[in-house]
Design an enzyme around this catalytic site. Structure first.
Site, PDB file in Angstrom:
ATOM      1  N   ASN A 191      41.423  36.392  25.377  1.00  0.00           N
ATOM      2  CA  ASN A 191      40.365  36.518  26.391  1.00  0.00           C
ATOM      3  C   ASN A 191      39.860  37.958  26.332  1.00  0.00           C
ATOM      4  O   ASN A 191      40.505  38.865  26.837  1.00  0.00           O
ATOM      5  CB  ASN A 191      40.943  36.181  27.773  1.00  0.00           C
ATOM      6  CG  ASN A 191      39.918  36.368  28.871  1.00  0.00           C
ATOM      7  OD1 ASN A 191      38.725  36.485  28.608  1.00  0.00           O
ATOM      8  ND2 ASN A 191      40.382  36.382  30.113  1.00  0.00           N
TER       9      ASN A 191
ATOM     10  N   LYS B 109      37.437  39.185  27.803  1.00  0.00           N
ATOM     11  CA  LYS B 109      36.843  39.596  29.090  1.00  0.00           C
ATOM     12  C   LYS B 109      35.507  40.305  28.834  1.00  0.00           C
ATOM     13  O   LYS B 109      34.812  39.977  27.878  1.00  0.00           O
ATOM     14  CB  LYS B 109      37.814  40.467  29.881  1.00  0.00           C
ATOM     15  CG  LYS B 109      39.202  39.849  29.967  1.00  0.00           C
ATOM     16  CD  LYS B 109      40.048  40.467  31.037  1.00  0.00           C
ATOM     17  CE  LYS B 109      41.476  39.988  30.879  1.00  0.00           C
ATOM     18  NZ  LYS B 109      42.275  40.153  32.080  1.00  0.00           N
TER      19      LYS B 109
ATOM     20  N   HIS C   7      39.736  31.200  35.439  1.00  0.00           N
ATOM     21  CA  HIS C   7      40.528  32.420  35.239  1.00  0.00           C
ATOM     22  C   HIS C   7      40.702  33.133  36.578  1.00  0.00           C
ATOM     23  O   HIS C   7      39.814  33.082  37.440  1.00  0.00           O
ATOM     24  CB  HIS C   7      39.829  33.334  34.230  1.00  0.00           C
ATOM     25  CG  HIS C   7      40.681  34.490  33.828  1.00  0.00           C
ATOM     26  ND1 HIS C   7      40.733  35.655  34.553  1.00  0.00           N
ATOM     27  CD2 HIS C   7      41.548  34.646  32.793  1.00  0.00           C
ATOM     28  CE1 HIS C   7      41.583  36.478  33.969  1.00  0.00           C
ATOM     29  NE2 HIS C   7      42.091  35.899  32.902  1.00  0.00           N
TER      30      HIS C   7
ATOM     31  N   GLU D 226      40.325  36.063  37.441  1.00  0.00           N
ATOM     32  CA  GLU D 226      39.231  36.989  37.809  1.00  0.00           C
ATOM     33  C   GLU D 226      38.029  36.223  38.333  1.00  0.00           C
ATOM     34  O   GLU D 226      37.322  36.696  39.228  1.00  0.00           O
ATOM     35  CB  GLU D 226      38.884  37.888  36.604  1.00  0.00           C
ATOM     36  CG  GLU D 226      39.965  38.942  36.399  1.00  0.00           C
ATOM     37  CD  GLU D 226      40.280  39.272  34.950  1.00  0.00           C
ATOM     38  OE1 GLU D 226      39.428  39.057  34.074  1.00  0.00           O
ATOM     39  OE2 GLU D 226      41.409  39.748  34.704  1.00  0.00           O
TER      40      GLU D 226
ATOM     41  N   GLU E 267      48.893  31.300  34.456  1.00  0.00           N
ATOM     42  CA  GLU E 267      48.802  32.762  34.446  1.00  0.00           C
ATOM     43  C   GLU E 267      49.083  33.308  35.843  1.00  0.00           C
ATOM     44  O   GLU E 267      48.176  33.323  36.694  1.00  0.00           O
ATOM     45  CB  GLU E 267      47.391  33.195  34.037  1.00  0.00           C
ATOM     46  CG  GLU E 267      46.959  32.706  32.681  1.00  0.00           C
ATOM     47  CD  GLU E 267      45.829  33.567  32.128  1.00  0.00           C
ATOM     48  OE1 GLU E 267      46.085  34.283  31.166  1.00  0.00           O
ATOM     49  OE2 GLU E 267      44.724  33.548  32.679  1.00  0.00           O
TER      50      GLU E 267
ATOM     51  N   GLY F  71      47.077  41.717  33.359  1.00  0.00           N
ATOM     52  CA  GLY F  71      46.566  43.080  33.213  1.00  0.00           C
ATOM     53  C   GLY F  71      47.424  44.136  33.905  1.00  0.00           C
ATOM     54  O   GLY F  71      46.998  45.268  34.081  1.00  0.00           O
TER      55      GLY F  71
ATOM     56  N   SER G 127      50.095  39.656  30.573  1.00  0.00           N
ATOM     57  CA  SER G 127      50.719  40.784  29.886  1.00  0.00           C
ATOM     58  C   SER G 127      51.593  40.367  28.698  1.00  0.00           C
ATOM     59  O   SER G 127      52.670  40.921  28.482  1.00  0.00           O
ATOM     60  CB  SER G 127      51.509  41.643  30.879  1.00  0.00           C
ATOM     61  OG  SER G 127      50.634  42.175  31.867  1.00  0.00           O
TER      62      SER G 127
END
Ligand code: PEP
Length: 247
Positions: free
Chosen positions: A10, A12, A94, A96, A164, A170, A210
């Site tokens: 990903n 991003k 996701h 985010e 996730e 992150g 991560s």
């Protein structure tokens, strides 16, 4: 049933033509496990560019899409448009999208159903926040996210679920292999009880949060982990080691 290991990157909102060219060169020159399906989540505007640089063994994904084919939805992109510029996959739900842009379960599920109907494959993300884990609500949270998807998805053949945990994305805090396996096993049980034994056996469940070259092998060895969704490390040469985690 054997589940083909599937590793997604990903990217991003990162990259430009120069860095994507470099990254694609690195990937094209690497020796990669042929038993792994690779999906690269590219910013919309570079999908065509990346597709042209990569051989077809690399799948390209959008990182989002909208729930209808076209219309007055300023700033949105449809699955038909993603396909038109060379994407075969899309990442949906996701963390985010959920927590920065406020996308609710129902909207994400509608997007997933529309993307599948248009012929895209979907990486359907789920995962609990830190406070939810600390309150002992991890299973309830992922179950309700899965239930939302299950309301609109009738055929799971072209779906990969990405578990996730939000606290691991992150942050450099990876779930331990045991923590990840526990949730993956729970999801497998949830699928058997709420969808079917066949879907439970065949659906691939990625872990994301991560993942690095240093921790991927132990995670990949867990029986219910069928791949990874990788953010930061997918922009670096170590992504090759992550793709090869099962080797
Ligand atoms: C992600 O963006 O899906 C992700 C898991 O990011 P990172 O690997 O950087 O934690």
């Amino acid at each position: 049933m054997a589940r083909k290991f599937c590793v997604g990157g990903n990217w991003k909102m990162n990259g430009d033509k120069a860095s994507i060219t470099e990254l694609c060169k690195t990937l094209c020159g690497a020796t990669l496990d042929e038993n792994v399906e690779i999906v690269l989540g590219c910013p919309f505007v570079y999908i065509n560019f990346a597709r042209d640089l990569l051989p077809c063994k690399f799948n390209v994904a959008g990182q989002n899409c909208y729930k209808v084919p076209k219309g007055a939805f300023t700033g949105e992109v449809s699955p038909a448009m993603l396909k038109d510029v060379g994407a075969g996959w899309v990442i949906l739900g996701h963390s985010e999208r959920r927590h920065v842009f406020g996308e609710p379960d129902e909207l994400i599920a509608e997007k997933a159903a529309h993307a599948l109907a248009e012929g895209l494959k979907v990486i359907a993300c789920i995962g609990e926040k830190l406070e939810e884990r600390e309150a002992g609500k991890t299973e309830a949270v992922v179950a309700s996210q899965m239930a939302a998807y299950a309301k609109t998805i009738k055929d799971w053949t072209n779906v990969v679920v990405a578990y996730e945990p939000v606290w691991a994305i992150g942050t450099g805090k990876t779930a331990t292999p045991q923590q990840a396996q526990e949730v993956h096993a729970y999801l497998r049980k949830w699928l058997a009880e709420n969808i079917s034994k066949e879907v439970s056996d065949s659906l691939r469940i990625q872990y994301g949060g991560s993942v690095t070259a240093a921790n991927c092998k132990e995670l990949a060895a867990q029986p219910d982990i069928d791949g990874f969704l990788v953010g930061g490390a997918s922009l670096k040469p170590e992504f090759i080691d992550i793709i090869n985690a099962k080797k």
